[in-house]
Design a protein around this motif. Structure first.
Motif, PDB file in Angstrom:
ATOM      1  N   GLY A  82       0.795  -1.217   0.000  1.00 39.71           N
ATOM      2  CA  GLY A  82       0.000   0.000   0.000  1.00 39.71           C
ATOM      3  C   GLY A  82       0.827   1.265   0.000  1.00 39.71           C
ATOM      4  O   GLY A  82       0.285   2.369   0.113  1.00 39.71           O
ATOM      5  N   LEU A  83       2.149   1.122  -0.145  1.00 45.22           N
ATOM      6  CA  LEU A  83       3.046   2.278  -0.073  1.00 45.22           C
ATOM      7  C   LEU A  83       3.934   2.366  -1.309  1.00 45.22           C
ATOM      8  O   LEU A  83       4.544   1.376  -1.720  1.00 45.22           O
ATOM      9  N   SER A  84       4.026   3.554  -1.875  1.00 48.31           N
ATOM     10  CA  SER A  84       5.066   3.846  -2.863  1.00 48.31           C
ATOM     11  C   SER A  84       6.150   4.693  -2.210  1.00 48.31           C
ATOM     12  O   SER A  84       7.346   4.463  -2.406  1.00 48.31           O
ATOM     13  N   ASN A  85       5.738   5.685  -1.406  1.00 50.36           N
ATOM     14  CA  ASN A  85       6.665   6.404  -0.536  1.00 50.36           C
ATOM     15  C   ASN A  85       6.668   5.708   0.819  1.00 50.36           C
ATOM     16  O   ASN A  85       5.610   5.411   1.373  1.00 50.36           O
ATOM     17  N   GLY A  86       7.841   5.464   1.359  1.00 48.53           N
ATOM     18  CA  GLY A  86       7.902   4.804   2.654  1.00 48.53           C
ATOM     19  C   GLY A  86       9.294   4.318   2.987  1.00 48.53           C
ATOM     20  O   GLY A  86      10.255   4.547   2.247  1.00 48.53           O
ATOM     21  N   ARG A  87       9.379   3.642   4.120  1.00 47.36           N
ATOM     22  CA  ARG A  87      10.612   2.996   4.572  1.00 47.36           C
ATOM     23  C   ARG A  87      10.435   1.496   4.422  1.00 47.36           C
ATOM     24  O   ARG A  87       9.514   0.919   4.996  1.00 47.36           O
ATOM     25  N   PHE A  88      11.331   0.874   3.688  1.00 50.69           N
ATOM     26  CA  PHE A  88      11.252  -0.554   3.416  1.00 50.69           C
ATOM     27  C   PHE A  88      12.530  -1.210   3.939  1.00 50.69           C
ATOM     28  O   PHE A  88      13.622  -0.892   3.461  1.00 50.69           O
ATOM     29  N   SER A  89      12.401  -2.091   4.911  1.00 51.43           N
ATOM     30  CA  SER A  89      13.592  -2.625   5.564  1.00 51.43           C
ATOM     31  C   SER A  89      13.557  -4.141   5.675  1.00 51.43           C
ATOM     32  O   SER A  89      12.487  -4.771   5.663  1.00 51.43           O
ATOM     33  N   LEU A  90      14.756  -4.721   5.812  1.00 49.12           N
ATOM     34  CA  LEU A  90      14.897  -6.166   5.847  1.00 49.12           C
ATOM     35  C   LEU A  90      16.228  -6.509   6.502  1.00 49.12           C
ATOM     36  O   LEU A  90      17.234  -5.832   6.284  1.00 49.12           O
ATOM     37  N   THR A  91      16.224  -7.553   7.312  1.00 43.67           N
ATOM     38  CA  THR A  91      17.469  -8.124   7.812  1.00 43.67           C
ATOM     39  C   THR A  91      17.903  -9.217   6.846  1.00 43.67           C
ATOM     40  O   THR A  91      17.092 -10.080   6.480  1.00 43.67           O
ATOM     41  N   VAL A  92      19.162  -9.183   6.433  1.00 45.15           N
ATOM     42  CA  VAL A  92      19.637 -10.128   5.424  1.00 45.15           C
ATOM     43  C   VAL A  92      20.941 -10.786   5.865  1.00 45.15           C
ATOM     44  O   VAL A  92      21.704 -10.238   6.662  1.00 45.15           O
ATOM     45  N   ASN A  93      21.186 -11.963   5.318  1.00 49.26           N
ATOM     46  CA  ASN A  93      22.461 -12.668   5.475  1.00 49.26           C
ATOM     47  C   ASN A  93      22.795 -13.252   4.114  1.00 49.26           C
ATOM     48  O   ASN A  93      22.020 -14.049   3.570  1.00 49.26           O
ATOM     49  N   ILE A  94      23.944 -12.838   3.560  1.00 45.05           N
ATOM     50  CA  ILE A  94      24.297 -13.270   2.205  1.00 45.05           C
ATOM     51  C   ILE A  94      24.945 -14.652   2.181  1.00 45.05           C
ATOM     52  O   ILE A  94      25.275 -15.156   1.105  1.00 45.05           O
ATOM     53  N   GLY A  95      25.132 -15.265   3.358  1.00 45.33           N
ATOM     54  CA  GLY A  95      25.552 -16.650   3.400  1.00 45.33           C
ATOM     55  C   GLY A  95      27.030 -16.882   3.123  1.00 45.33           C
ATOM     56  O   GLY A  95      27.864 -15.989   3.267  1.00 45.33           O
ATOM     57  N   ALA A  96      27.337 -18.094   2.710  1.00 45.02           N
ATOM     58  CA  ALA A  96      28.724 -18.551   2.561  1.00 45.02           C
ATOM     59  C   ALA A  96      29.427 -17.853   1.405  1.00 45.02           C
ATOM     60  O   ALA A  96      28.804 -17.399   0.450  1.00 45.02           O
ATOM     61  N   ASP A  97      30.762 -17.792   1.517  1.00 42.81           N
ATOM     62  CA  ASP A  97      31.568 -17.183   0.465  1.00 42.81           C
ATOM     63  C   ASP A  97      31.751 -18.173  -0.690  1.00 42.81           C
ATOM     64  O   ASP A  97      31.171 -19.242  -0.704  1.00 42.81           O
ATOM     65  N   LEU A  98      32.555 -17.777  -1.655  1.00 38.86           N
ATOM     66  CA  LEU A  98      32.903 -18.575  -2.828  1.00 38.86           C
ATOM     67  C   LEU A  98      31.792 -18.630  -3.876  1.00 38.86           C
ATOM     68  O   LEU A  98      31.869 -19.385  -4.832  1.00 38.86           O
ATOM     69  N   ILE A  99      30.754 -17.814  -3.688  1.00 32.85           N
ATOM     70  CA  ILE A  99      29.774 -17.576  -4.735  1.00 32.85           C
ATOM     71  C   ILE A  99      29.442 -16.093  -4.742  1.00 32.85           C
ATOM     72  O   ILE A  99      29.604 -15.413  -3.738  1.00 32.85           O
ATOM     73  N   THR A 100      29.014 -15.578  -5.877  1.00 27.89           N
ATOM     74  CA  THR A 100      28.518 -14.212  -5.951  1.00 27.89           C
ATOM     75  C   THR A 100      27.056 -14.224  -5.556  1.00 27.89           C
ATOM     76  O   THR A 100      26.270 -14.996  -6.100  1.00 27.89           O
ATOM     77  N   ARG A 101      26.672 -13.377  -4.596  1.00 24.61           N
ATOM     78  CA  ARG A 101      25.304 -13.438  -4.097  1.00 24.61           C
ATOM     79  C   ARG A 101      24.885 -12.130  -3.447  1.00 24.61           C
ATOM     80  O   ARG A 101      25.717 -11.309  -3.061  1.00 24.61           O
ATOM     81  N   ASN A 102      23.560 -11.965  -3.303  1.00 28.31           N
ATOM     82  CA  ASN A 102      22.980 -10.798  -2.653  1.00 28.31           C
ATOM     83  C   ASN A 102      21.586 -11.156  -2.163  1.00 28.31           C
ATOM     84  O   ASN A 102      20.948 -12.072  -2.673  1.00 28.31           O
ATOM     85  N   VAL A 103      21.144 -10.423  -1.160  1.00 30.38           N
ATOM     86  CA  VAL A 103      19.770 -10.520  -0.658  1.00 30.38           C
ATOM     87  C   VAL A 103      19.307  -9.091  -0.419  1.00 30.38           C
ATOM     88  O   VAL A 103      20.020  -8.309   0.211  1.00 30.38           O
ATOM     89  N   GLY A 104      18.112  -8.751  -0.906  1.00 29.91           N
ATOM     90  CA  GLY A 104      17.694  -7.365  -0.772  1.00 29.91           C
ATOM     91  C   GLY A 104      16.212  -7.183  -0.577  1.00 29.91           C
ATOM     92  O   GLY A 104      15.405  -8.110  -0.776  1.00 29.91           O
ATOM     93  N   VAL A 105      15.856  -5.967  -0.182  1.00 28.29           N
ATOM     94  CA  VAL A 105      14.448  -5.605   0.023  1.00 28.29           C
ATOM     95  C   VAL A 105      13.919  -4.926  -1.238  1.00 28.29           C
ATOM     96  O   VAL A 105      14.522  -3.983  -1.766  1.00 28.29           O
ATOM     97  N   ILE A 106      12.823  -5.438  -1.748  1.00 35.74           N
ATOM     98  CA  ILE A 106      12.177  -4.898  -2.942  1.00 35.74           C
ATOM     99  C   ILE A 106      11.157  -3.840  -2.532  1.00 35.74           C
ATOM    100  O   ILE A 106      10.453  -3.993  -1.527  1.00 35.74           O
ATOM    101  N   PHE A 107      11.041  -2.788  -3.336  1.00 36.90           N
ATOM    102  CA  PHE A 107      10.032  -1.746  -3.124  1.00 36.90           C
ATOM    103  C   PHE A 107       9.646  -1.172  -4.473  1.00 36.90           C
ATOM    104  O   PHE A 107      10.304  -1.420  -5.481  1.00 36.90           O
ATOM    105  N   ARG A 108       8.542  -0.420  -4.491  1.00 38.17           N
ATOM    106  CA  ARG A 108       8.025   0.157  -5.735  1.00 38.17           C
ATOM    107  C   ARG A 108       8.003  -0.885  -6.851  1.00 38.17           C
ATOM    108  O   ARG A 108       8.470  -0.664  -7.968  1.00 38.17           O
ATOM    109  N   MET A 109       7.394  -2.007  -6.553  1.00 37.14           N
ATOM    110  CA  MET A 109       7.294  -3.116  -7.505  1.00 37.14           C
ATOM    111  C   MET A 109       5.902  -3.155  -8.114  1.00 37.14           C
ATOM    112  O   MET A 109       4.904  -3.066  -7.403  1.00 37.14           O
TER     113      MET A 109
END
Length: 213
Positions: A82-109
């Motif tokens: 219900g928000l286009s303007n707002g604060r969008f937050s997430l706790t993330v853990n990108i996990g083990a090394d030796l791979i390229t990776r990311n975890v993120g919070v999506i907004f304005r989707m």
């Protein structure tokens, strides 16, 4: 201790129900701890919104949001904030090394091919960065890429603050950068994106929220 159900469909003690009620009073539209029974489906957020698995296969495991299967290197889930303007937050853990990776919070989707994501990212065994990325008709463009220490198997709190055409990127509560961009400025879905070139099993997300400015 008394127990009861709240809007999210999970079982919470009275203190947890009171916490969610207080967050809603303060302008939190979506809040999810993912603290519920292990399940092959994500289910319903603590504040009542139903999650959709848009890309890949996601699940609840150990009171965390995880993915078992990625499609073209990503897994995405979303809900209506219900928000286009707002604060969008997430706790993330990108996990083990030796791979390229990311975890993120999506907004304005608006859909799985058009959205913004704020994320910490790390290349295989190499450098880390904080990024604001937009996906336009399925094409990803990195709008901000700030070098930063991003450690394997470490939790980070990432937040995007969207206010009209200004988007701020925060890590652990501190502003990292701001950009100006009005892409998808009226879209109101939000969610989580996992991205990896390897096995996704060590990546996870926790404590998702979307709140008014």
């Amino acid at each position: 201790m008394a127990w009861g159900k709240i809007a999210g469909g999970g079982v919470f003690d009275d203190r947890s129900a009171q916490l969610v009620a207080k967050l809603i009073e303060k302008g939190v539209k979506v809040y999810d701890t993912f603290d519920r029974s292990d399940s092959a489906s994500i289910g319903t957020a603590d504040t009542g919104q139903i999650w959709t698995e848009d890309v890949g296969d996601l699940q609840i495991s150990g009171n965390l949001l995880k993915t078992t299967t990625v499609s073209s290197g990503q897994a995405i889930c979303s809900l209506e904030s219900g928000l286009s303007n707002g604060r969008f937050s997430l706790t993330v853990n990108i996990g083990a090394d030796l791979i390229t990776r990311n975890v993120g919070v999506i907004f304005r989707m608006s859909d799985a091919n058009n959205f913004w994501v704020a994320r910490p990212s790390k290349t295989s065994g190499g450098a880390g960065s904080l990024q604001l990325v937009k996906c336009v008709a399925g094409v990803f463009t990195t709008s901000a890429n700030i070098a930063a220490t991003v450690d394997a198997n470490t939790e980070y709190s990432v937040m995007a603050v969207a206010n009209n055409d200004i988007i701020g990127l925060y890590l652990n509560g501190s502003l990292v950068t701001e950009i100006t961009d009005n892409f998808n400025s009226t879209a109101t879905k939000a969610g989580v994106r996992f991205g990896t070139t390897g096995s996704p099993t060590s990546l996870y997300a926790d404590k998702f929220s979307a709140e008014v400015l």
